[in-house]
Design an enzyme around this catalytic site. Sequence first.
Site, PDB file in Angstrom:
ATOM      1  N   LYS A  45      51.095  37.718  53.499  1.00 43.86           N
ATOM      2  CA  LYS A  45      51.956  37.206  54.565  1.00 43.86           C
ATOM      3  C   LYS A  45      52.825  38.294  55.197  1.00 43.86           C
ATOM      4  O   LYS A  45      53.359  38.109  56.284  1.00 43.86           O
ATOM      5  CB  LYS A  45      52.861  36.096  54.025  1.00 43.86           C
ATOM      6  CG  LYS A  45      52.118  34.819  53.727  1.00 43.86           C
ATOM      7  CD  LYS A  45      51.653  34.155  55.005  1.00 43.86           C
ATOM      8  CE  LYS A  45      50.932  32.852  54.706  1.00 43.86           C
ATOM      9  NZ  LYS A  45      50.398  32.244  55.919  1.00 43.86           N
TER      10      LYS A  45
HETATM   11  N1  PMP Z   1      47.294  31.749  49.079  1.00 46.96           N
HETATM   12  C1  PMP Z   1      48.625  31.749  48.948  1.00 46.96           C
HETATM   13  C2  PMP Z   1      49.215  31.930  47.578  1.00 46.96           C
HETATM   14  C3  PMP Z   1      49.452  31.543  50.059  1.00 46.96           C
HETATM   15  O1  PMP Z   1      50.788  31.521  49.917  1.00 46.96           O
HETATM   16  C4  PMP Z   1      48.850  31.347  51.323  1.00 46.96           C
HETATM   17  C5  PMP Z   1      49.717  31.121  52.520  1.00 46.96           C
HETATM   18  N2  PMP Z   1      50.210  29.799  52.604  1.00 46.96           N
HETATM   19  C6  PMP Z   1      47.447  31.303  51.415  1.00 46.96           C
HETATM   20  C7  PMP Z   1      46.708  31.554  50.271  1.00 46.96           C
HETATM   21  C8  PMP Z   1      46.700  30.940  52.668  1.00 46.96           C
HETATM   22  O2  PMP Z   1      46.958  31.675  53.789  1.00 46.96           O
HETATM   23  P1  PMP Z   1      46.972  30.997  55.228  1.00 46.96           P
HETATM   24  O3  PMP Z   1      48.269  30.250  55.370  1.00 46.96           O
HETATM   25  O4  PMP Z   1      46.910  32.151  56.161  1.00 46.96           O
HETATM   26  O5  PMP Z   1      45.802  30.094  55.361  1.00 46.96           O
END
Ligand code: PMP
Length: 457
Positions: A45
């Site tokens: 992120k």
């Molecule tokens: N895995 C984890 C541990 C996350 O925090 C996130 C983000 N919410 C994701 C995967 C998935 O990413 P995205 O929100 O870009 O789909």
Amino acid sequence: MRGAMDSILDAIGQTPIVKLQRIGAELEAEIYVKCEYLQPSGSGKDRVARRMIEAAEASGALAPGGTIVEATTGNTGAALAACAAVLGYKCAFVVPDRVSAEKIAALRAYGAKVVVTPSAVDPDDPKSMRPVARELAASIPGAWLVDQWENELNPKGHRLSTGAEIWEQTGGELDAIVAGIGSGGTLTGIGRHLKSKRRDIAVVGVDPVGSLIHDFVVSGRVTPPTAFELEGIGVDFFPKTLDAGVLDEVVRVDDGAAFRMARDLVRLEGLYVGGSSGAAVAGAIEWARRVGGPRKVLVLLPDGAGGYLSKIFNDEWMTEHGFLAETEGLGTVRALIQQKGGAGVITAKHTDRVRDVIGRMKSNGISQLPVMRDGELIGAVAEVDLLRYLVSGESSLDGEVAPLVERDYSLVDPGTPIETLQARMNEARMAIVLDEGRVVGVVTKIDLIDYLARRAV
Ligand code: PMP
């Protein structure tokens, strides 16, 4: 000093890609992982948090002394908080109560205010995380609500950063990209970039059992969401930041399989990762096994094990939740179907007349059946639906059954553990068992009771 960066924010990106040595070694495919968990705040992120903040500064939505507000399962919060520390903003985050104590403590360590909301409520409920975050932003002067599920810079940031980096690092030598879906920003962004370079790269999403995305992509229907323990992936609403059109496939993984894989990644590969990484690798292996061939598959590892030491890496918690060993559990849906026996699944076509469907139910002694169109599942019809129709006064026994089709069922597969099936049956009327898109069984509550009762003797 020579070689120094101006701030930790300049260290975002350029994560390694590593080949798995042991896990998946039996496959013809080669499985590679991209270590997004090695970023400054501990997740992928970081790449989008900075871009979203810079855009808010440029538009005037975020001004000096302002407060960054977001609903998060922890990682977006930590990424925003790390930027806020460097850039001098305050932070307030709303997290659902299934988020681990470690991840909440990490947000507080950055100096953020944290509000915890219930997970088990409807996404539109005023107590749910996103409405609470909106309220919070409205109540703080100078607040800016990030909204990663609507913010176009989330997928765009991943396209420009993660997607471009993968293409550069691999020289385009990959056949599939696999990632879990939360906001969908990661996979949408990467998928768009890679497809713009090579259309034949498969984009495979991984969705927890209980989330909406898998069933929607497979059957075009929205089945009721149910609870799951995975953090960061899985949704009970459709995020605007997910472009379903970029997905070639969605693989579903249950909590137990994801958590066991996360433990294996740490112990067998030295990759210190969390549950959604386990889900993504488990999903990638299932996909690679199914499609076969000597493919190069790249899997995203979003965050680290440190956020889950009290859960996934705690044997007591894993045992209490029935996640530790599938073989020691209650078996799988496959065993239930085998025990039930009988002659295949009785289905109806969407053009079948109501009269014939009633006849089929009666002669087979069943109270519901899946409805198919051109070999694809479009829903189910049950006694209660027929009753409602017949007493409505507008009913005709010669009408087609299609308008009576309901979605009050859960989709499972033969490998789904009985514990997961049971949890899903708390909320759904029945479960339909799909094996690679084919309906191979229908399970009702009495089937489950019968299976468990026979095991108990
Ligand atoms: N895995 C984890 C541990 C996350 O925090 C996130 C983000 N919410 C994701 C995967 C998935 O990413 P995205 O929100 O870009 O789909």
